[in-house]
Design an enzyme around this catalytic site. Structure first.
Site, PDB file in Angstrom:
ATOM      1  N   ASN A 181       0.823  -1.203   0.000  1.00 35.05           N
ATOM      2  CA  ASN A 181       0.000   0.000   0.000  1.00 35.05           C
ATOM      3  C   ASN A 181       0.861   1.259   0.000  1.00 35.05           C
ATOM      4  OD1 ASN A 181       0.476  -1.007   2.743  1.00 35.05           O
ATOM      5  ND2 ASN A 181      -0.841   0.639   3.477  1.00 35.05           N
ATOM      6  N   GLU A 236       0.305   5.259   0.690  1.00 33.40           N
ATOM      7  CA  GLU A 236      -0.556   6.356   1.134  1.00 33.40           C
ATOM      8  C   GLU A 236      -0.027   7.692   0.628  1.00 33.40           C
ATOM      9  OE1 GLU A 236      -2.015   4.244   5.280  1.00 33.40           O
ATOM     10  OE2 GLU A 236      -0.754   6.023   5.411  1.00 33.40           O
ATOM     11  N   CYS A 256      -4.099   0.844  -2.455  1.00 36.02           N
ATOM     12  CA  CYS A 256      -3.963  -0.362  -1.643  1.00 36.02           C
ATOM     13  C   CYS A 256      -2.919  -1.286  -2.267  1.00 36.02           C
ATOM     14  CB  CYS A 256      -5.297  -1.097  -1.576  1.00 36.02           C
ATOM     15  SG  CYS A 256      -6.632  -0.151  -0.848  1.00 36.02           S
ATOM     16  N   GLU A 273      -3.109  -4.400  -3.008  1.00 37.69           N
ATOM     17  CA  GLU A 273      -3.648  -5.266  -4.060  1.00 37.69           C
ATOM     18  C   GLU A 273      -3.658  -4.555  -5.409  1.00 37.69           C
ATOM     19  OE1 GLU A 273      -4.668  -4.735  -0.929  1.00 37.69           O
ATOM     20  OE2 GLU A 273      -6.413  -5.997  -0.486  1.00 37.69           O
ATOM     21  N   CYS A 278     -10.367  -4.419   0.048  1.00 38.93           N
ATOM     22  CA  CYS A 278     -11.469  -3.461   0.102  1.00 38.93           C
ATOM     23  C   CYS A 278     -12.324  -3.580  -1.159  1.00 38.93           C
ATOM     24  CB  CYS A 278     -10.926  -2.036   0.244  1.00 38.93           C
ATOM     25  SG  CYS A 278     -10.172  -1.380  -1.266  1.00 38.93           S
ATOM     26  N   CYS A 309     -10.529  -2.697  -4.473  1.00 41.18           N
ATOM     27  CA  CYS A 309      -9.601  -3.757  -4.903  1.00 41.18           C
ATOM     28  C   CYS A 309     -10.362  -4.969  -5.428  1.00 41.18           C
ATOM     29  CB  CYS A 309      -8.682  -4.154  -3.759  1.00 41.18           C
ATOM     30  SG  CYS A 309      -7.488  -2.878  -3.318  1.00 41.18           S
TER      31      CYS A 309
END
Length: 161
Positions: A61, A63, A72, A74, A109, A112
């Site tokens: 991930n 940010e 993310c 993924e 999430c 993703c």
């Protein structure tokens, strides 16, 4: 109105009971989590994708202060795959959150899952999902559709034409 019953197919296990290739994929996902850029959430996630030729593509991930500009783990891995590796298909994905202990596991999430569903629809073969935490607890779902059974994909467009 007809009733729809969903049957969620998955199994829970521990890392030591997995086949060697899945253990290797988990190691790649855990190692990738160390490359997370997570100064705001301190939530380090790693993802690793097993491709049809045996290659592994990983991501962590990322940010950003201008939330929601990050990605993310993924989707970092999936977009790497989509950019460089499209001549192959996805077999399996491992998502590792080593800082989570005990019984808890963290699934991808919604965003993703939607990206996974896009690739799943394009290749028409299942993508097994492996979730793992820092205690070695593992959940294996035979396909991404376990988490997103009514995914919106390019096949959904037929309903709008």
């Amino acid at each position: 109105m007809s009733e729809v019953k969903l049957v969620l197919s998955y199994k829970e296990t521990i890392q030591s009971k997995l086949d060697e290739r899945t253990k290797e994929l988990i190691i790649h996902a855990k190692n990738a989590s160390q490359n997370a850029h997570a100064p705001y959430s301190s939530f380090h996630v790693g993802a690793a994708l097993l491709l049809s030729d045996g290659e592994i593509v990983a991501g962590a991930n990322q940010e950003n202060a201008a939330y929601p500009s990050g990605l993310c783990a993924e989707r970092v891995a999936l977009f790497k795959f989509g950019f460089d590796k499209r001549d192959r298909y996805l077999v399996k994905a491992a998502v590792a959150v080593p800082q989570i202990k005990g019984e808890n596991l963290v699934p991808p999430c919604g965003a993703c899952l939607q990206v996974f569903a896009e690739y799943r629809a394009m290749q028409s073969t299942p993508i097994e999902i492996v979730l793992v935490n820092g205690s070695g607890k593992v959940l294996i779902a035979p396909d991404i559709y376990t988490f997103l059974p009514f995914a919106f994909t390019n096949r959904s467009f037929k309903y709008f034409i």
